[in-house]
Write a protein that holds these residues in place. Structure first.
Motif, short mmCIF file in Angstrom:
data_model
loop_
_atom_site.label_atom_id
_atom_site.label_comp_id
_atom_site.label_asym_id
_atom_site.label_seq_id
_atom_site.Cartn_x
_atom_site.Cartn_y
_atom_site.Cartn_z
N TRP A 53 -29.39 -84.92 -20.00
CA TRP A 53 -28.14 -85.49 -20.32
C TRP A 53 -27.74 -85.03 -21.84
CZ3 TRP A 53 -26.58 -89.37 -23.99
CH2 TRP A 53 -25.21 -89.58 -23.97
N LEU A 54 -26.61 -84.73 -22.19
CA LEU A 54 -26.20 -84.60 -23.58
C LEU A 54 -24.90 -85.16 -23.59
CD1 LEU A 54 -26.33 -82.46 -26.09
CD2 LEU A 54 -24.78 -80.83 -25.08
N LYS A 55 -24.51 -85.67 -24.66
CA LYS A 55 -23.32 -86.45 -24.95
C LYS A 55 -22.10 -85.58 -24.85
CE LYS A 55 -21.32 -90.00 -27.96
NZ LYS A 55 -21.25 -90.76 -29.32
N GLY A 56 -21.06 -85.58 -24.30
CA GLY A 56 -19.95 -84.72 -24.43
C GLY A 56 -19.02 -85.07 -25.47
N HIS A 57 -18.30 -83.95 -25.78
CA HIS A 57 -17.09 -83.94 -26.70
C HIS A 57 -17.51 -84.37 -28.10
CE1 HIS A 57 -14.70 -83.11 -23.18
NE2 HIS A 57 -15.29 -84.23 -22.61
N ILE A 58 -18.51 -83.76 -28.37
CA ILE A 58 -19.01 -84.15 -30.16
C ILE A 58 -19.04 -82.83 -30.78
CG2 ILE A 58 -20.36 -86.17 -29.34
CD1 ILE A 58 -23.13 -84.19 -29.42
N GLY A 59 -18.42 -81.95 -30.26
CA GLY A 59 -18.33 -80.72 -31.18
C GLY A 59 -19.48 -79.65 -30.87
N HIS A 60 -20.36 -79.85 -29.72
CA HIS A 60 -21.31 -79.05 -29.52
C HIS A 60 -20.86 -77.71 -28.88
CE1 HIS A 60 -24.81 -77.43 -27.72
NE2 HIS A 60 -25.77 -78.61 -27.86
N ASP A 61 -21.24 -76.85 -29.70
CA ASP A 61 -20.61 -75.47 -29.28
C ASP A 61 -20.62 -75.01 -27.64
OD1 ASP A 61 -19.97 -75.09 -31.74
OD2 ASP A 61 -21.42 -73.91 -32.43
N LEU A 62 -21.96 -75.23 -27.23
CA LEU A 62 -22.04 -74.88 -25.77
C LEU A 62 -21.38 -75.94 -24.89
CD1 LEU A 62 -25.98 -74.17 -25.82
CD2 LEU A 62 -24.23 -72.54 -25.89
N ASN A 63 -21.26 -77.05 -25.18
CA ASN A 63 -20.49 -78.05 -24.43
C ASN A 63 -19.13 -77.69 -24.50
OD1 ASN A 63 -20.12 -81.59 -24.39
ND2 ASN A 63 -20.19 -80.06 -22.80
N GLU A 64 -18.61 -77.43 -25.69
CA GLU A 64 -17.19 -77.09 -25.56
C GLU A 64 -16.77 -75.79 -25.05
OE1 GLU A 64 -14.72 -79.08 -26.94
OE2 GLU A 64 -16.56 -80.57 -27.35
N THR A 65 -17.61 -74.66 -24.96
CA THR A 65 -17.46 -73.72 -24.43
C THR A 65 -17.33 -73.94 -22.84
OG1 THR A 65 -18.48 -72.29 -26.13
CG2 THR A 65 -18.33 -71.00 -24.00
N ALA A 66 -18.55 -74.69 -22.25
CA ALA A 66 -18.51 -74.86 -20.85
C ALA A 66 -17.28 -75.70 -20.44
CB ALA A 66 -19.75 -75.61 -20.78
#
Length: 543
Positions: free
Chosen positions: A488-501
């Motif tokens: 699990w990774l907390k969403g919408h925290i400015g993580h580059d990979l998360n934002e791109t996905a």
């Protein structure tokens, strides 16, 4: 209008689905007769109004979607969208009113509040109290499946005893005893072919309520398939496929209405069962079971029991609600018993110094600290639509590779699992022997995939994975379970990979539903890649 005439109008509206829907929509549009508007305010119609609006909501959204996929004047499309917004707003208001009315509905004489000591003990030491309660229930020959709240099982037990005098009709027994897939097929026949008069029976109403959403999901699946077929055709040749799409929306509107009706029937059954078990001899039986369980708990845990008694005695000395039995104090007291911090010795309970906190900018990567250098790490995300089962997914890896696409999902959880599976399979194919770690901000999806990988059994995910597309992906992923992890990774925290996905998932959904031109989609894809800073294009998807 006389009282008798008003009563007859209410009865007619309750019995005639079409008349009720016409009246509700007329009220929404401000064209309803005063006597009809007054009848719609009657408490007995609060639930049925939500049913007809569930049906109207799907039809209104279907009309908009068909207009979007065909040649329609802009003014007509604006009118259809405005009507759909009014229906959605009316539906939300009706459901809020139903919830408010249900919250005020009496469910039988309130049972006396348990003693403060009992409430504190069962809250602070749930496992020990539950075991004592299980023993008590078994000694009495009572069901023990839900010892935390025995009335929930005792309600079913009491209801079964009440109904034991008469066997339900054969069609009801068939619905009661068939497997889940067969039951869902019966719900689909009920909506698409002929209404089943036996579904509201008490013996199956609860099951109907539990499985109605699954049947509705298959309606959205049919919409998605028809929509995909329509989008695959040139605009002039879409007419036959738009007719199929209209049929799918009609069926799904009925499924939505029946799903809402099933929830109302299930709630009514639950209220009647609760009323039976919270009054009379069954309420006394519940109280006796809990009191006896507390005595067992005190015998088994004398030290803990003394702490409970001492704390509650001190509390009562100053509590302003003492005369009412301190009805709201048990959680605070339970916390005081279980969460008291240990003395600060500079070491943790194992004699080791506590780990230092990670800097704020490193916190998001802390869960990857135990991975080998050869691990391939990626983040997957998904987006789901409102009208159909179409979903988009996207992923981005630390090595700069990305991917996105679309599929069919019954829920956001299933869509997220699809994104995880596709990303993992793609990376496994392009990175021989390297471990692959997928991060996702959906706790449901992470739990589902992790359970399937650990158990080496894709079937453990079938409660979440309803459609064949996701099940096939999970079957493929489980074969590589020794090389795959999901976290699990907390969403919408400015993580580059998360934002791109996330950006790719939303783009994939817009493209799949035809809400973005191909040329615009290509430009948006290039923009996302530039923002990601990748010099590597998307990997070809293996799904």
């Amino acid at each position: 209008m006389t009282t008798t005439e008003q009563t007859e109008l209410i009865r007619r509206l309750a019995d005639d689905f079409t008349a009720l829907q016409e009246a509700v929509l007329a009220r929404m549009n401000g064209t309803c007769a005063p006597e009809t508007a007054a009848a719609l305010e009657h408490a007995s119609l609060t639930g049925p109004v939500t049913v007809v609006l569930a049906h109207a909501d799907v039809l209104a959204r279907g009309a908009v979607r068909r207009a979007e996929l065909s040649v329609q004047p802009p003014e007509r499309l604006r009118r259809l969208r405005a009507h759909a917004r009014r229906v959605r707003r009316a539906r939300s208001q009706a459901e809020a009113r139903y919830k408010e009315q249900r919250a005020r509905r009496p469910t039988g004489r309130p049972r006396p509040v348990d003693t403060l000591e009992l409430r504190v003990a069962r809250t602070a030491f749930a496992a020990a109290f539950d075991e004592a309660l299980r023993q008590e229930l078994r000694d009495r020959g009572l069901p023990d499946g839900t010892p935390q709240a025995p009335e929930s099982d005792l309600a079913q037990w009491a209801w079964d005893r009440k109904a034991a005098g008469g066997e339900p009709p054969a069609p009801v027994r068939e619905l009661r005893d068939c497997d889940d897939d067969t039951f869902v097929r019966a719900l689909l026949r009920d909506a698409r072919e002929e209404e089943n008069p036996y579904l509201p029976h008490d013996a199956v109403a609860g099951r109907w309520s539990r499985h109605a959403r699954t049947a509705l999901a298959w309606g959205r699946y049919a919409i998605a398939q028809a929509e995909r077929d329509a989008l695959a055709c040139p605009l002039p040749a879409r007419r036959p496929r738009l007719d199929t799409l209209e049929d799918a929306y009609q069926d799904t509107a009925v499924l939505a209405a029946r799903s809402r009706e099933a929830l109302l029937r299930g709630a009514d059954l639950h209220d009647r069962m609760r009323a039976r078990v919270t009054t009379g001899p069954f309420a006394e039986l519940v109280a006796q079971c809990r009191a006896a369980a507390l005595a067992r708990f005190a015998d088994a845990e004398p030290g803990v029991w003394n702490r409970v008694r001492e704390l509650t005695a001190r509390h009562r000395a100053d509590c302003p609600e003492q005369a009412d039995g301190c009805p709201h104090c048990h959680r605070t007291l339970a916390t005081a018993l279980t969460d008291a911090p240990p003395a600060d010795t500079g070491e943790d309970g194992d004699g080791e110094h506590p780990a230092a906190e990670l800097p704020a900018d490193e916190d998001r990567y802390a869960l990857l600290a135990d991975l080998p250098d050869t691990a391939v790490v990626a983040v997957a995300d998904a987006a789901v639509g409102d009208e159909s089962a179409r979903c988009g997914y996207g992923w981005a890896a630390e090595d700069g590779t990305t991917g996105h696409g679309d599929s069919l999902a019954s829920s956001s959880g299933e869509a997220e699992v699809i994104g995880i599976c596709v990303a993992a399979l793609s990376l496994l194919e392009h990175h021989e022997d390297a471990p692959v770690v997928l991060l996702c901000d959906s706790t449901e999806a992470v739990g589902v995939v992790d359970t399937a990988l650990r158990s080496a059994d894709a079937a453990t995910a079938h409660r979440t994975l309803l459609f064949p597309e996701s099940r096939q992906l999970m079957d493929r992923l489980v074969r590589h379970r020794h090389r795959v992890q999901v976290r699990w990774l907390k969403g919408h925290i400015g993580h580059d990979l998360n934002e791109t996905a996330d950006a790719f998932a939303r783009l994939a959904l817009r493209r799949a539903t035809g809400r973005i031109l191909p040329s615009t989609a290509r430009k948006e894809e290039a923009r996302i890649l530039r923002s990601f800073g990748s010099g590597v294009g998307p990997l070809p998807l293996s799904a």
